[in-house]
Design an enzyme around this catalytic site. Structure first.
Site, mmCIF file in Angstrom:
data_model
loop_
_atom_site.group_PDB
_atom_site.id
_atom_site.type_symbol
_atom_site.label_atom_id
_atom_site.label_comp_id
_atom_site.label_asym_id
_atom_site.label_seq_id
_atom_site.Cartn_x
_atom_site.Cartn_y
_atom_site.Cartn_z
ATOM 1 N N TYR A 164 3.589 8.863 3.249
ATOM 2 C CA TYR A 164 3.899 8.022 4.407
ATOM 3 C C TYR A 164 3.130 6.725 4.270
ATOM 4 O O TYR A 164 1.930 6.724 3.991
ATOM 5 C CB TYR A 164 3.492 8.743 5.695
ATOM 6 C CG TYR A 164 3.792 7.952 6.953
ATOM 7 C CD1 TYR A 164 5.103 7.748 7.373
ATOM 8 C CD2 TYR A 164 2.760 7.409 7.723
ATOM 9 C CE1 TYR A 164 5.383 7.026 8.532
ATOM 10 C CE2 TYR A 164 3.024 6.688 8.886
ATOM 11 C CZ TYR A 164 4.342 6.509 9.272
ATOM 12 O OH TYR A 164 4.621 5.796 10.421
ATOM 13 N N ASP A 259 -2.269 2.884 -1.570
ATOM 14 C CA ASP A 259 -2.331 2.888 -0.106
ATOM 15 C C ASP A 259 -3.558 3.682 0.332
ATOM 16 O O ASP A 259 -3.594 4.910 0.246
ATOM 17 C CB ASP A 259 -1.036 3.493 0.459
ATOM 18 C CG ASP A 259 -1.001 3.427 1.983
ATOM 19 O OD1 ASP A 259 -2.036 3.088 2.593
ATOM 20 O OD2 ASP A 259 0.055 3.730 2.558
ATOM 21 N N LYS A 294 -6.923 1.682 9.735
ATOM 22 C CA LYS A 294 -7.716 2.712 10.415
ATOM 23 C C LYS A 294 -9.212 2.361 10.478
ATOM 24 O O LYS A 294 -9.623 1.648 11.370
ATOM 25 C CB LYS A 294 -7.467 4.060 9.748
ATOM 26 C CG LYS A 294 -5.968 4.453 9.881
ATOM 27 C CD LYS A 294 -5.685 5.870 9.511
ATOM 28 C CE LYS A 294 -4.217 6.189 9.434
ATOM 29 N NZ LYS A 294 -3.645 6.735 10.638
HETATM 30 C C1 PLP Z 1 -1.327 6.294 4.185
HETATM 31 C C2 PLP Z 1 -0.819 5.535 5.374
HETATM 32 N N1 PLP Z 1 -0.254 4.332 5.189
HETATM 33 C C3 PLP Z 1 0.212 3.609 6.219
HETATM 34 C C4 PLP Z 1 0.132 4.086 7.502
HETATM 35 C C5 PLP Z 1 0.675 3.251 8.629
HETATM 36 O O1 PLP Z 1 -0.359 2.783 9.444
HETATM 37 P P1 PLP Z 1 -0.076 2.391 10.981
HETATM 38 O O2 PLP Z 1 0.200 3.651 11.710
HETATM 39 O O3 PLP Z 1 -1.344 1.706 11.379
HETATM 40 O O4 PLP Z 1 1.088 1.455 10.966
HETATM 41 C C6 PLP Z 1 -0.467 5.331 7.750
HETATM 42 C C7 PLP Z 1 -0.609 5.923 9.099
HETATM 43 O O5 PLP Z 1 0.025 5.771 10.024
HETATM 44 C C8 PLP Z 1 -0.947 6.071 6.654
HETATM 45 O O6 PLP Z 1 -1.500 7.272 6.827
HETATM 46 N N1 LIG Z 2 0.174 10.372 10.064
HETATM 47 C C1 LIG Z 2 0.104 9.219 10.910
HETATM 48 C C2 LIG Z 2 -1.048 8.373 10.486
HETATM 49 O O1 LIG Z 2 -1.752 8.622 9.571
HETATM 50 C C3 LIG Z 2 -0.007 9.634 12.332
HETATM 51 C C4 LIG Z 2 -0.164 8.493 13.278
HETATM 52 C C5 LIG Z 2 1.130 8.205 13.985
HETATM 53 O O2 LIG Z 2 2.133 7.944 13.322
HETATM 54 O O3 LIG Z 2 1.111 8.192 15.212
#
Ligand code: PLP
Ligand SMILES: N[C@H](C=O)CCC(=O)O
Length: 459
Positions: A164, A259, A294
């Site tokens: 993701y 990532d 994060k």
């Molecule tokens: C590995 C990774 N990349 C990107 C994202 C996207 O970040 P955001 O939720 O801040 O858009 C997340 C989590 O949501 C993530 O766990």
């Molecule tokens: N897996 C996602 C972030 O790392 C969970 C956060 C979200 O999408 O609300």
């Protein structure tokens, strides 16, 4: 599906409102009642907990119940919630203005700190030369991909099943996190010509990557990979896998985008998990672009794309690849990020590792005692429970686990005052604030949860 019954968590409910009534109220005006799908408890059942405050390792809901939190805002809260020094830094910044939409010395300070903590610049052995601050991980990965395409002049992107990278159009195919939780193959609304630009490959299989480059000569701009997969549960890369990705991509003139939105500054004091710093057995490898989020915002919206200066030079205003944001580098968010990174020292990471080790052992012991086939999968201090006897190395194996055991496990923990991520496909997050009281509550709850998992039957 199991639903919450009684709670032994304290303090006592206020009686003024309930999670159920708040959920019903929210659903009238917020799509699905949530502003991010995984929060909806869709795969575990019951009403999501509507939180009103958080402190250290605890969160408190509208009923006045306190939970030991193993979500940690999905990763940012490495110091625990509302660390006093982080809160003060944000309050001090707020007093000086909420948002300027202009450059600030503080955002340069955060960028300098991140580059320095990553050993940079690259010429002196570091990970990145420079970066661009954005507000979310989604923006960071979206920008990285656009940059890779603008730099190479190529259209295609390789991503891995179960990974993701946020919710931009090209990255939702076979994605982890909520896409996995809700069993979606991809997202509706992504036009086919865009979806076709993403090649989805199995994780931990370098041959599949070689085959993709052979099948699309001169067309792949970049390979994007979670530094360690943690959105299909935790699945660590095989030793040497990330390095193999770098060498295959570079052999074919493509970029590697690592990532680190979830792993960055969570699992290593020097910033990232790209493995060459955490394992001496891992060959060194060269990364072109890295995304963070994060932890670098300490619970406020900050993320970043960083990397080689010759690639970053392509971003506007220096180059032709456009990226912008009204709230990018927001002073309150930058203040939270700076305070968090300054406070996160070697002892913080040692605590996270110890806490993770204690919990991993306890979870496994409880499930073993209850006779539940499982594997606790980990990458650094990130971990999750796989309801299968053998470790999983890819999304297919993860999906083959006994997912039906998770909802009763989850609710048994919740009933005893422990909030886990509400999906078997999410990682568990410890914080440096988890203390003896918090751990005791988790350890007391685990045998009950393990028995509930043992008694679970497929629907
Ligand atoms: C590995 C990774 N990349 C990107 C994202 C996207 O970040 P955001 O939720 O801040 O858009 C997340 C989590 O949501 C993530 O766990
Ligand atoms: N897996 C996602 C972030 O790392 C969970 C956060 C979200 O999408 O609300």
């Amino acid at each position: 599906m199991a639903a919450p019954t009684s709670s032994t968590a304290s303090p006592a409910p206020t009686g003024r409102t309930s999670n159920e009534s708040e959920f019903a109220r929210a659903r009238k005006v917020i799509s699905g009642g949530v502003n991010s799908p995984v929060r909806a408890f869709g795969s575990v059942g019951g009403a999501p907990r509507f939180l009103v405050s958080a402190s250290g390792p605890y969160v408190t809901d509208v009923e006045g119940r306190e939970y030991v939190d193993l979500v940690a805002s999905w990763g940012p809260a490495i110091l625990g919630h509302a660390h006093p020094e982080v809160v003060t830094a944000v309050q001090d910044a707020a007093a000086l203005g909420l948002s300027f939409g202009a450059t600030t010395p503080a955002e340069t300070e955060l960028a300098e700190l991140v580059v320095r903590r990553l050993g940079g610049p690259r010429a002196s052995g570091g990970l990145i030369d420079e970066l661009r601050l954005v507000s979310t991980g989604t923006e960071a990965t979206m920008t990285a991909i656009r940059l890779a395409r603008g730099f190479t002049g190529r259209p295609l992107l390789v991503k891995f099943a179960g990974h993701y990278h946020g919710h931009s159009d090209g990255l939702l195919a076979a994605a982890g996190s909520g896409v996995a939780t809700f069993g979606l193959p991809a997202s509706a609304g992504v036009p086919e010509p865009i979806a076709e630009q993403t090649l989805v490959l199995p994780y931990n299989d370098p041959e599949a990557v070689r085959a993709a480059f052979a099948a699309h000569p001169g067309r792949i701009a970049a390979v994007i990979v979670e530094a360690a997969a943690a959105n299909m549960g935790v699945v660590a890369p095989d030793p040497g896998y990330n390095a193999a990705l770098a060498s295959i991509a570079h052999e074919h003139g493509a970029l590697l985008i690592l990532d680190e939105v979830l792993t960055g500054f969570r699992v290593a004091p020097d910033g990232y998990w790209g493995l060459q710093k955490t394992s001496s057995a891992e060959p060194a490898y060269d990364v072109d672009l890295v995304t963070f989020g994060k932890v670098i915002g300490g619970g406020m919206p900050v993320a970043a794309v960083g990397g080689r200066s010759d690639v970053l030079e392509h971003l506007a205003p220096n180059g032709p690849v456009y990226q912008a944001g009204t709230l990018s580098g927001n002073p309150l968010a930058v203040a939270a990020g700076l305070a968090t990174l300054r406070l996160a020292d070697q002892e913080t990471y040692a605590r996270l590792d110890r806490m993770s080790g204690t919990l991993r052992a306890a979870v496994s012991e409880a499930l073993t005692a209850a006779g539940v086939a499982h594997t606790v999968q980990s990458a650094g201090n990130l971990f999750s429970v796989l309801f299968a006897p053998e470790p999983a190395r890819d999304y297919e194996a993860v999906q083959a686990q006994e997912t039906f055991r998770f909802p009763p496990f989850f609710h048994a923990m919740l009933d005893r005052g422990v909030a886990l991520p509400p999906s078997v496909y999410e990682a568990w997050f410890v914080t440096a604030a988890h203390d003896d009281r918090a751990v005791t509550r988790i350890l007391d709850a685990l045998p009950h949860a393990a028995r509930a998992a043992a008694e679970a039957r497929p629907a």
